[in-house]
Design a protein around this motif. Structure first.
Motif, short mmCIF file in Angstrom:
data_model
loop_
_atom_site.label_atom_id
_atom_site.label_comp_id
_atom_site.label_asym_id
_atom_site.label_seq_id
_atom_site.Cartn_x
_atom_site.Cartn_y
_atom_site.Cartn_z
N ASP A 108 0.67 -1.23 -0.03
CA ASP A 108 0.13 0.04 -0.07
C ASP A 108 0.86 1.30 -0.05
OD1 ASP A 108 -2.30 -1.49 0.18
OD2 ASP A 108 -2.32 -1.59 2.30
N LEU A 109 0.65 2.03 -0.99
CA LEU A 109 1.63 3.21 -0.97
C LEU A 109 0.57 4.50 -1.24
CD1 LEU A 109 3.99 2.18 -3.98
CD2 LEU A 109 4.10 1.70 -1.56
N LEU B 194 0.71 9.55 -14.88
CA LEU B 194 1.71 8.42 -14.81
C LEU B 194 1.04 7.10 -14.23
CD1 LEU B 194 4.56 10.48 -12.92
CD2 LEU B 194 4.89 9.30 -15.32
N LEU B 195 0.30 7.22 -13.22
CA LEU B 195 -0.41 5.93 -12.84
C LEU B 195 -1.36 5.51 -13.71
CD1 LEU B 195 -1.35 7.17 -9.04
CD2 LEU B 195 0.70 5.56 -9.81
N SER B 196 -1.98 6.20 -14.52
CA SER B 196 -2.86 5.79 -15.45
C SER B 196 -2.02 4.94 -16.54
CB SER B 196 -3.88 6.82 -16.17
OG SER B 196 -4.49 7.54 -15.07
N GLN B 197 -1.12 5.41 -16.99
CA GLN B 197 -0.32 4.84 -17.93
C GLN B 197 0.26 3.39 -17.53
OE1 GLN B 197 -0.27 6.01 -21.00
NE2 GLN B 197 1.90 6.91 -21.40
N LEU B 198 0.81 3.63 -16.24
CA LEU B 198 1.06 2.20 -15.49
C LEU B 198 0.33 1.31 -15.41
CD1 LEU B 198 3.38 3.63 -12.63
CD2 LEU B 198 4.21 2.33 -14.25
N LYS C 241 -5.51 3.23 -7.12
CA LYS C 241 -5.35 2.20 -8.30
C LYS C 241 -4.18 1.09 -7.91
CE LYS C 241 -5.31 5.61 -11.95
NZ LYS C 241 -6.57 5.92 -12.13
N ALA C 242 -4.63 -0.05 -8.58
CA ALA C 242 -3.92 -1.28 -8.16
C ALA C 242 -2.97 -1.41 -9.40
CB ALA C 242 -4.74 -2.39 -7.84
N VAL C 243 -1.73 -0.96 -9.31
CA VAL C 243 -0.84 -1.14 -10.28
C VAL C 243 -0.20 -2.26 -10.52
CG1 VAL C 243 1.09 0.35 -11.51
CG2 VAL C 243 -0.58 1.42 -9.93
N PRO C 244 -0.16 -3.22 -11.44
CA PRO C 244 0.53 -4.40 -11.43
C PRO C 244 1.89 -4.47 -11.93
CG PRO C 244 -1.04 -4.17 -13.16
CD PRO C 244 -0.89 -2.84 -12.60
N GLN D 45 5.45 -7.27 -12.24
CA GLN D 45 5.70 -9.02 -12.46
C GLN D 45 5.70 -9.30 -11.01
OE1 GLN D 45 8.80 -9.10 -15.21
NE2 GLN D 45 8.09 -11.07 -16.24
N ASN D 46 6.65 -8.73 -10.21
CA ASN D 46 6.60 -9.17 -8.89
C ASN D 46 5.73 -8.61 -7.84
OD1 ASN D 46 8.15 -6.93 -9.14
ND2 ASN D 46 10.04 -7.58 -8.26
N ALA D 47 5.01 -7.66 -8.00
CA ALA D 47 4.14 -7.27 -6.72
C ALA D 47 2.90 -6.51 -7.50
CB ALA D 47 5.02 -6.28 -6.11
N ILE D 48 1.88 -6.05 -6.55
CA ILE D 48 0.81 -5.39 -7.07
C ILE D 48 1.09 -4.07 -5.90
CG2 ILE D 48 -1.69 -5.08 -6.96
CD1 ILE D 48 -1.79 -8.06 -7.73
N LEU D 49 1.12 -2.96 -6.59
CA LEU D 49 1.17 -1.92 -5.61
C LEU D 49 -0.36 -1.06 -5.51
CD1 LEU D 49 4.38 -0.10 -7.32
CD2 LEU D 49 4.09 -1.74 -5.27
#
Length: 199
Positions: A29-30, A43-47, A64-67, A69-73
């Protein structure tokens, strides 16, 4: 020493025979802060691979849940307008890391404001021990200041000494660099998890 613990053995067995679903990725959680216009939402939308057409500035906060490979932010983005910034700290609780986005091509006044906001975030009791990713956005603009100038102007060396922080240049033109910056942040988050908790 040579034996696998039972959970490891089960995972190993599953991996060999069943090709089941991959193990769940860790979630972090960030909180994402920065002045209005610094480019947080874009930036977050692009990610998240969202269409850039529908982007509107965040007024309150959005998650936003930003996926990766090794984690979901799970990124809680807070609006950066004057009247909202005073409430930022209400949303800090439970954060495991901080993303601070600044417009490296902004006016001196805005840069000064951004510096003050970053300083208060770095010193806030709920954030001061967390990893910080500081993105110097809009590097594609002619007026953009270099990362060295920003590091000096924001006094990051003296202020953030002993903290884990990453300062990276970025722009929407180079999302690979943005992803790399987030990957570095994920490494800091993983390191922090492995540490014995400091009481």
């Amino acid at each position: 020493k040579g034996f696998l613990s039972l959970p490891d053995a089960v995972t190993c067995f599953r991996a060999l025979c069943c090709k089941g679903p991959p193990p769940p990725r860790p979630e972090y959680d960030l909180v994402c802060i920065g002045l209005t216009g610094s480019g947080k939402t874009s930036l977050l939308s692009q990610l998240c691979s969202e269409s850039p057409e529908n982007i509107v500035s965040t007024t309150g906060f959005s998650i936003k849940a930003v996926p990766f490979q090794n984690a979901i932010l799970n990124v809680k983005e807070l609006g950066g307008a004057d009247n909202i910034r005073k409430y930022w700290s209400r949303y800090y609780q439970g954060s495991q890391g901080v993303i601070f986005v600044l417009d490296s091509a902004s006016s001196e006044d805005d840069l000064e404001t951004a510096r003050n906001e970053l300083h208060s975030a770095l010193q806030h009791p709920q954030l001061c021990t967390l990893p910080f990713l500081i993105l110097a956005n809009h590097q594609d603009k002619p007026a953009a200041r270099s990362v060295q100038e920003i590091k000096k102007y924001f006094e990051l060396e003296p202020l953030a000494r002993g903290k884990r922080w990453i300062l990276k240049p970025c722009s929407l033109d180079d999302m690979e660099a943005v992803k790399d910056s987030f990957t570095l942040l994920i490494s800091l988050l993983e390191e922090r998890e492995l540490e014995p908790s400091r009481m």
